[in-house]
Write a protein that holds these residues in place. Structure first.
Motif, PDB file in Angstrom:
ATOM      1  N   ALA A  51     103.627  45.066 -43.363  1.00 24.57           N
ATOM      2  CA  ALA A  51     102.629  44.213 -42.714  1.00 24.57           C
ATOM      3  C   ALA A  51     102.955  43.966 -41.249  1.00 24.57           C
ATOM      4  N   SER A  52     104.235  43.771 -40.939  1.00 28.22           N
ATOM      5  CA  SER A  52     104.603  43.484 -39.554  1.00 28.22           C
ATOM      6  C   SER A  52     104.347  44.681 -38.648  1.00 28.22           C
ATOM      7  N   ARG A  53     104.498  45.865 -39.162  1.00 27.29           N
ATOM      8  CA  ARG A  53     104.279  47.068 -38.347  1.00 27.29           C
ATOM      9  C   ARG A  53     102.816  47.494 -38.310  1.00 27.29           C
ATOM     10  N   ALA A  54     102.077  47.167 -39.353  1.00 26.12           N
ATOM     11  CA  ALA A  54     100.668  47.559 -39.433  1.00 26.12           C
ATOM     12  C   ALA A  54      99.752  46.482 -38.867  1.00 26.12           C
ATOM     13  N   ASP A  55     100.337  45.408 -38.328  1.00 23.78           N
ATOM     14  CA  ASP A  55      99.572  44.286 -37.789  1.00 23.78           C
ATOM     15  C   ASP A  55      98.644  43.698 -38.850  1.00 23.78           C
ATOM     16  N   LEU A  56      99.213  43.497 -40.038  1.00 27.39           N
ATOM     17  CA  LEU A  56      98.481  42.915 -41.153  1.00 27.39           C
ATOM     18  C   LEU A  56      99.200  41.659 -41.615  1.00 27.39           C
ATOM     19  N   SER A  57      98.435  40.707 -42.122  1.00 23.24           N
ATOM     20  CA  SER A  57      99.079  39.572 -42.768  1.00 23.24           C
ATOM     21  C   SER A  57      99.631  40.062 -44.103  1.00 23.24           C
ATOM     22  N   HIS A  58     100.515  39.314 -44.681  1.00 21.72           N
ATOM     23  CA  HIS A  58     101.090  39.693 -45.975  1.00 21.72           C
ATOM     24  C   HIS A  58      99.974  39.843 -47.007  1.00 21.72           C
ATOM     25  N   ALA A  59      99.023  38.910 -47.007  1.00 16.14           N
ATOM     26  CA  ALA A  59      97.913  38.967 -47.968  1.00 16.14           C
ATOM     27  C   ALA A  59      97.046  40.201 -47.728  1.00 16.14           C
TER      28      ALA A  59
END
Length: 80
Positions: A51-59
């Motif tokens: 998520a941190s690398r894909a610019d996504l929230s955990h959810a």
């Protein structure tokens, strides 16, 4: 002498074409990101790492992976 209305129409047509092209490119890159996220998860990557690398929230990461798994399971020839 050029007609300002015709110039605006031509510029708008070009701008709309550019927007369409950018939207197609964005969709392609999002699809590629989704594919890579699924591969990273299959290789044992954690939700947090991905998520941190894909610019996504955990959810959002969890939902994306769920969609990828569902999509893969319903595609012909995906059963190994």
């Amino acid at each position: 002498m050029s007609n300002p209305s015709e110039d605006n129409t031509a510029q708008l047509a070009q701008m709309l074409q550019d927007i369409e092209h950018a939207a197609e490119q964005a969709a392609g890159w999002l699809s590629e990101r989704d594919r890579l996220v699924a591969q990273a998860k299959a290789l044992g990557g954690s939700h947090r790492q991905i998520a941190s690398r894909a610019d996504l929230s955990h959810a959002a990461d969890a939902e994306l992976l769920k969609q990828q798994v569902t999509s893969s399971a319903t595609q012909p020839g995906s059963g190994s």
